[in-house]
Design an enzyme around this catalytic site. Structure first.
Site, PDB file in Angstrom:
ATOM      1  N   SER A 111      39.439   2.274  25.566  1.00  0.00           N
ATOM      2  CA  SER A 111      40.022   2.871  23.785  1.00  0.00           C
ATOM      3  C   SER A 111      40.114   1.782  22.925  1.00  0.00           C
ATOM      4  O   SER A 111      39.538   0.847  22.436  1.00  0.00           O
ATOM      5  CB  SER A 111      41.038   4.247  23.672  1.00  0.00           C
ATOM      6  OG  SER A 111      41.232   4.245  23.209  1.00  0.00           O
ATOM      7  N   HIS A 112      41.801   1.994  22.840  1.00  0.00           N
ATOM      8  CA  HIS A 112      42.272   1.005  21.056  1.00  0.00           C
ATOM      9  C   HIS A 112      42.434   0.037  21.937  1.00  0.00           C
ATOM     10  O   HIS A 112      43.538  -0.781  21.113  1.00  0.00           O
ATOM     11  CB  HIS A 112      42.788   1.923  20.409  1.00  0.00           C
ATOM     12  CG  HIS A 112      43.709   2.643  21.814  1.00  0.00           C
ATOM     13  ND1 HIS A 112      43.346   3.682  21.956  1.00  0.00           N
ATOM     14  CD2 HIS A 112      45.184   2.324  21.627  1.00  0.00           C
ATOM     15  CE1 HIS A 112      44.711   3.589  22.608  1.00  0.00           C
ATOM     16  NE2 HIS A 112      45.740   3.302  22.332  1.00  0.00           N
ATOM     17  N   ASP A 276      38.046   2.071  16.588  1.00  0.00           N
ATOM     18  CA  ASP A 276      38.983   1.363  17.569  1.00  0.00           C
ATOM     19  C   ASP A 276      37.542   0.804  18.361  1.00  0.00           C
ATOM     20  O   ASP A 276      36.542   0.947  18.245  1.00  0.00           O
ATOM     21  CB  ASP A 276      39.667   2.283  18.571  1.00  0.00           C
ATOM     22  CG  ASP A 276      39.268   4.090  19.070  1.00  0.00           C
ATOM     23  OD1 ASP A 276      38.063   3.722  18.694  1.00  0.00           O
ATOM     24  OD2 ASP A 276      39.772   4.131  19.798  1.00  0.00           O
ATOM     25  N   ASP A 278      36.127   2.338  21.665  1.00  0.00           N
ATOM     26  CA  ASP A 278      34.830   2.840  21.901  1.00  0.00           C
ATOM     27  C   ASP A 278      34.474   4.372  20.692  1.00  0.00           C
ATOM     28  O   ASP A 278      33.662   5.322  20.979  1.00  0.00           O
ATOM     29  CB  ASP A 278      35.597   3.469  23.159  1.00  0.00           C
ATOM     30  CG  ASP A 278      36.847   4.613  22.855  1.00  0.00           C
ATOM     31  OD1 ASP A 278      37.645   4.328  22.363  1.00  0.00           O
ATOM     32  OD2 ASP A 278      37.282   5.663  23.586  1.00  0.00           O
ATOM     33  N   ASP A 280      36.308   5.749  18.749  1.00  0.00           N
ATOM     34  CA  ASP A 280      36.311   7.646  18.001  1.00  0.00           C
ATOM     35  C   ASP A 280      37.608   7.580  17.664  1.00  0.00           C
ATOM     36  O   ASP A 280      37.764   8.791  16.892  1.00  0.00           O
ATOM     37  CB  ASP A 280      37.353   8.209  20.084  1.00  0.00           C
ATOM     38  CG  ASP A 280      37.846   7.937  20.875  1.00  0.00           C
ATOM     39  OD1 ASP A 280      38.172   6.934  20.335  1.00  0.00           O
ATOM     40  OD2 ASP A 280      38.611   8.255  22.220  1.00  0.00           O
ATOM     41  N   ARG A 281      37.984   7.029  17.371  1.00  0.00           N
ATOM     42  CA  ARG A 281      39.062   6.791  16.481  1.00  0.00           C
ATOM     43  C   ARG A 281      38.734   6.651  14.768  1.00  0.00           C
ATOM     44  O   ARG A 281      37.974   6.021  15.051  1.00  0.00           O
ATOM     45  CB  ARG A 281      40.826   6.397  16.993  1.00  0.00           C
ATOM     46  CG  ARG A 281      41.497   6.177  18.400  1.00  0.00           C
ATOM     47  CD  ARG A 281      42.167   5.209  18.719  1.00  0.00           C
ATOM     48  NE  ARG A 281      43.087   6.165  19.472  1.00  0.00           N
ATOM     49  CZ  ARG A 281      44.741   6.053  19.819  1.00  0.00           C
ATOM     50  NH1 ARG A 281      45.187   5.127  18.778  1.00  0.00           N
ATOM     51  NH2 ARG A 281      44.388   6.461  21.165  1.00  0.00           N
ATOM     52  N   SER A 364      47.329  10.532  16.912  1.00  0.00           N
ATOM     53  CA  SER A 364      46.913   8.869  17.102  1.00  0.00           C
ATOM     54  C   SER A 364      45.074   8.962  16.564  1.00  0.00           C
ATOM     55  O   SER A 364      44.253   8.388  17.068  1.00  0.00           O
ATOM     56  CB  SER A 364      46.979   9.170  18.571  1.00  0.00           C
ATOM     57  OG  SER A 364      45.760  10.630  19.233  1.00  0.00           O
ATOM     58  N   LYS A 375      36.502  13.288  19.736  1.00  0.00           N
ATOM     59  CA  LYS A 375      36.853  12.444  18.515  1.00  0.00           C
ATOM     60  C   LYS A 375      36.510  12.020  17.971  1.00  0.00           C
ATOM     61  O   LYS A 375      35.027  11.288  19.085  1.00  0.00           O
ATOM     62  CB  LYS A 375      38.252  12.560  18.184  1.00  0.00           C
ATOM     63  CG  LYS A 375      38.864  11.273  19.499  1.00  0.00           C
ATOM     64  CD  LYS A 375      40.105  11.216  18.977  1.00  0.00           C
ATOM     65  CE  LYS A 375      40.907   9.666  20.389  1.00  0.00           C
ATOM     66  NZ  LYS A 375      40.866   9.763  21.337  1.00  0.00           N
ATOM     67  N   ARG A 495      56.875   7.370  23.097  1.00  0.00           N
ATOM     68  CA  ARG A 495      56.046   8.275  21.261  1.00  0.00           C
ATOM     69  C   ARG A 495      57.354   9.059  21.048  1.00  0.00           C
ATOM     70  O   ARG A 495      57.712  10.008  21.605  1.00  0.00           O
ATOM     71  CB  ARG A 495      55.109   8.267  21.309  1.00  0.00           C
ATOM     72  CG  ARG A 495      54.348   7.487  22.036  1.00  0.00           C
ATOM     73  CD  ARG A 495      52.689   8.322  21.080  1.00  0.00           C
ATOM     74  NE  ARG A 495      52.017   6.933  22.699  1.00  0.00           N
ATOM     75  CZ  ARG A 495      51.067   6.873  22.634  1.00  0.00           C
ATOM     76  NH1 ARG A 495      51.760   5.005  21.894  1.00  0.00           N
ATOM     77  NH2 ARG A 495      50.507   5.853  22.964  1.00  0.00           N
TER      78      ARG A 495
HETATM   79  C1  G16 Z   1      43.614   9.101  23.738  1.00  0.00           C
HETATM   80  C2  G16 Z   1      43.580  10.657  23.840  1.00  0.00           C
HETATM   81  C3  G16 Z   1      43.968  11.284  22.370  1.00  0.00           C
HETATM   82  C4  G16 Z   1      45.323  10.801  22.659  1.00  0.00           C
HETATM   83  C5  G16 Z   1      45.978   9.627  22.846  1.00  0.00           C
HETATM   84  C6  G16 Z   1      46.959   9.258  22.620  1.00  0.00           C
HETATM   85  O1  G16 Z   1      42.988   8.957  23.210  1.00  0.00           O
HETATM   86  O2  G16 Z   1      42.316  10.751  23.887  1.00  0.00           O
HETATM   87  O3  G16 Z   1      44.210  12.688  22.636  1.00  0.00           O
HETATM   88  O4  G16 Z   1      45.802  11.429  22.025  1.00  0.00           O
HETATM   89  O5  G16 Z   1      44.739   8.924  23.858  1.00  0.00           O
HETATM   90  O6  G16 Z   1      47.583   9.550  24.053  1.00  0.00           O
HETATM   91  P1  G16 Z   1      49.291   8.895  24.220  1.00  0.00           P
HETATM   92  O7  G16 Z   1      50.464   9.434  23.600  1.00  0.00           O
HETATM   93  O8  G16 Z   1      49.023   9.921  25.948  1.00  0.00           O
HETATM   94  O9  G16 Z   1      49.020   8.110  24.528  1.00  0.00           O
HETATM   95  P2  G16 Z   1      42.387   7.533  23.132  1.00  0.00           P
HETATM   96  O10 G16 Z   1      41.888   6.760  21.582  1.00  0.00           O
HETATM   97  O11 G16 Z   1      42.629   6.142  23.878  1.00  0.00           O
HETATM   98  O12 G16 Z   1      41.202   8.091  24.314  1.00  0.00           O
END
Ligand code: G16
Length: 542
Positions: A111-112, A276, A278, A280-281, A364, A375, A495
């Protein structure tokens, strides 16, 4: 087919969104293979099944795909669909799984998180609905990984990922597909492309989309520049690079600073957005305004009737628990249900499949709908463009009017990264043990009215998820939430989320940190967080 004896690797437990570790961890012998075999074992008999494979193009993506194909062949899959060059954005993978009725997909992404040889890698399994596997499945994968003694792999030749088309590997048909076309076609069915095209052709409407050298570049070029006619160059940093060109592909005000500078230049853009690693953000900016993701979900909900795909109304909405409660106010006005789920997109899947919700989102930088089961960054950008075009107003004017009508919910998230795991656990456990005694206590200017440890019961399958974040509510309606992230790869990430509703128009123009200062101070005085983890301030504030 070869049967390879292996030993379980410890810690292959998927987190909030799949298994995320440093690249070097994934490169260890049998590490990836063990996890993939654990997924296949949970699927049961794989013969006759169809699997989708793709990723965000980061370092180790292509090597991982070749391994997965060889294992899919040995495990008897009938068909594997792969995005060209190994590329599939996370929402596009969800779209492809659904469109071709695959039995599931393996999405390779962290992801990010940063990429490159010293960065992070990740893998997650999505089911036949196109969405992230629910907890029962990820728990089963983990259990399988702990007892794994062998995996199956064939020695067929590598697949040429650059060339579109079908080849046979063993008895498995392997098709390299255009990663963009199916997704772009889907977007045309949701949004009013003609209206957006007119907006983008307006001489005064300039926009930039920042692909951050990650996966969304090719999607944004196809949709924004080719299909919607935006000027060439509208998409910046559009080439997916294995190390993201050294960029941290996290669409926030810090990492997308070039975009932010363009928005604040002498000739500012009317609209800016970033996605981001991948895809999705999303982060959305108007001229002179940063649109918080919690506000964005609320505003898209309030304006969904302007978008062809949602013109018939919304069945309901959902947000993750820590997400600011702006959308709750809109749902109440619209008379539709609003669900509160734990953090993680996987918790929206059952509600979407059951038709209980149409839109959902998280603080997020995640927003999405029932068009896929992930997303979707570009979808959110197109939604905003459609609303701007339909209303004929700037993004800033739309936000301001929204606050006037529904009130403003101030929101901020404070992240403390790479914290000593024991110290982070102690502070969370310390607060958890005091939750029962907090009501009525005064901290700074605020009195606690309720406190709990968030538990969720899925209304569709009855599954329960407990310990999903500690919530403290205060007398002015403000709320603080603390939880540990499930996506970090170094130490613990603490967090803390704060929100507070402000209905008074005269008090809606403040900076969020200032507006939330009393609740931030009350929470610090309650927990002693900074002292306990040895920090003076958060590492990241969003
Ligand atoms: C992932 C999840 C999201 C979540 C985010 C943050 O996003 O798909 O549903 O809100 O992580 O999660 P955490 O607070 O546990 O770090 P992504 O974009 O990283 O796949």
């Amino acid at each position: 087919m070869k049967t390879i004896k292996t030993q379980p690797w410890p810690g292959q437990k998927p987190g909030t969104s799949g298994l995320r570790k440093k690249v070097a961890v994934f490169q260890q012998p049998n590490y990836l293979e063990n996890f993939v075999q654990s997924v296949f074992n949970i699927l049961g008999d794989c013969s006759g099944r169809r699997l989708v494979v793709g990723g965000d193009g980061r370092f180790f993506n292509a090597e991982a795909i070749q391994i997965i194909v060889k294992m899919a062949v040995a495990n008897g899959f009938a068909e594997v669909l792969i995005g060209q060059s190994g590329i599939l954005s996370t929402p596009a993978a969800s779209c492809v799984i659904r469109k071709y009725q695959a039995d599931g997909g393996l999405i390779l992404s962290a992801s990010h998180n940063e990429g490159g040889p010293d960065g992070d890698f990740g893998i997650k399994f999505n089911g036949a609905n196109g969405g992230p596997a629910p907890e029962a499945v990820t728990d089963a994968i983990y259990a399988a990984s702990e007892g794994l003694g062998e995996y199956y792999i064939s020695d067929v030749a590598d697949v040429d990922l650059a060339t579109l088309g079908k080849v046979l590997r063993g008895e498995t048909s392997v098709t390299v597909i255009d990663p963009v076309a199916d997704y772009a076609d889907l977007m045309e069915t949701v949004f009013d492309f003609q209206q957006i095209r007119e907006l983008l052709s307006h001489s005064k409407f300039h926009m930039r989309f920042d692909g951050m050298n990650a996966v969304t570049g090719p999607y944004a070029v196809e949709i924004l520049e080719r299909r919607l006619g935006a000027k060439a160059g509208t998409v910046m940093r559009s080439q997916p690079l294995v190390d993201f060109g050294g960029v941290h592909p996290d669409p926030n005000l810090v990492h997308a600073h070039e975009l932010v500078e363009l928005m604040n230049s002498d000739t500012p853009m009317a609209f800016g957005a970033a996605s981001d690693g991948d895809g999705d953000r999303n982060m959305v900016l108007g001229s002179g305004i940063y649109i918080n993701p919690c506000d964005s979900l609320a505003i898209l909900t309030a304006n969904a009737h302007l978008v062809p795909g949602y013109r018939d109304g919304l069945s309901g909405v959902a947000r993750s628990m820590p997400t600011g409660r702006a959308v709750d106010v809109v749902a109440k006005t619209l008379g539709i249900p609003c669900f509160e789920t734990p953090t993680g997109w996987k918790f929206f899947g059952n509600l979407l499949d059951a038709g209980k919700i149409t839109l959902c989102g998280e603080e997020s930088f995640g927003t999405g709908s029932d068009h896929v089961r992930e997303k979707d960054g570009l979808w959110a950008v197109l939604f905003w463009l459609n609303v701007i075009a339909a209303r004929g107003q700037s993004a800033k004017a739309i936000v301001r009017e929204h606050w006037l009508k529904f009130g403003r919910t101030y929101f901020t998230r404070h992240d403390y990264e790479a914290v000593d795991v024991e110290a982070a656990t102690d502070v969370v456990e310390g607060l958890r043990s005091r939750l029962g005694d907090l009501t009525g206590q005064v901290f700074g200017e605020m009195t606690v009215t309720a406190a709990d440890d968030f538990s969720y019961v899925d209304s569709i399958d009855g599954s329960e998820s407990s310990h999903q974040g500690l919530r403290v509510f205060f007398d002015n309606g403000a709320r603080a939430v603390m939880r540990l992230s499930g996506t970090g790869t170094a130490g613990a990430t603490v967090r803390v989320y704060f929100d507070c509703h402000q209905p008074d128009p005269a008090r809606q123009g403040a900076d969020a940190q200032r507006a939330l200062a009393p609740v931030i101070a009350a929470f610090e005085s309650m927990t002693g967080l900074c002292r306990a983890i040895g920090r003076e301030r958060p590492d990241v504030i969003t």
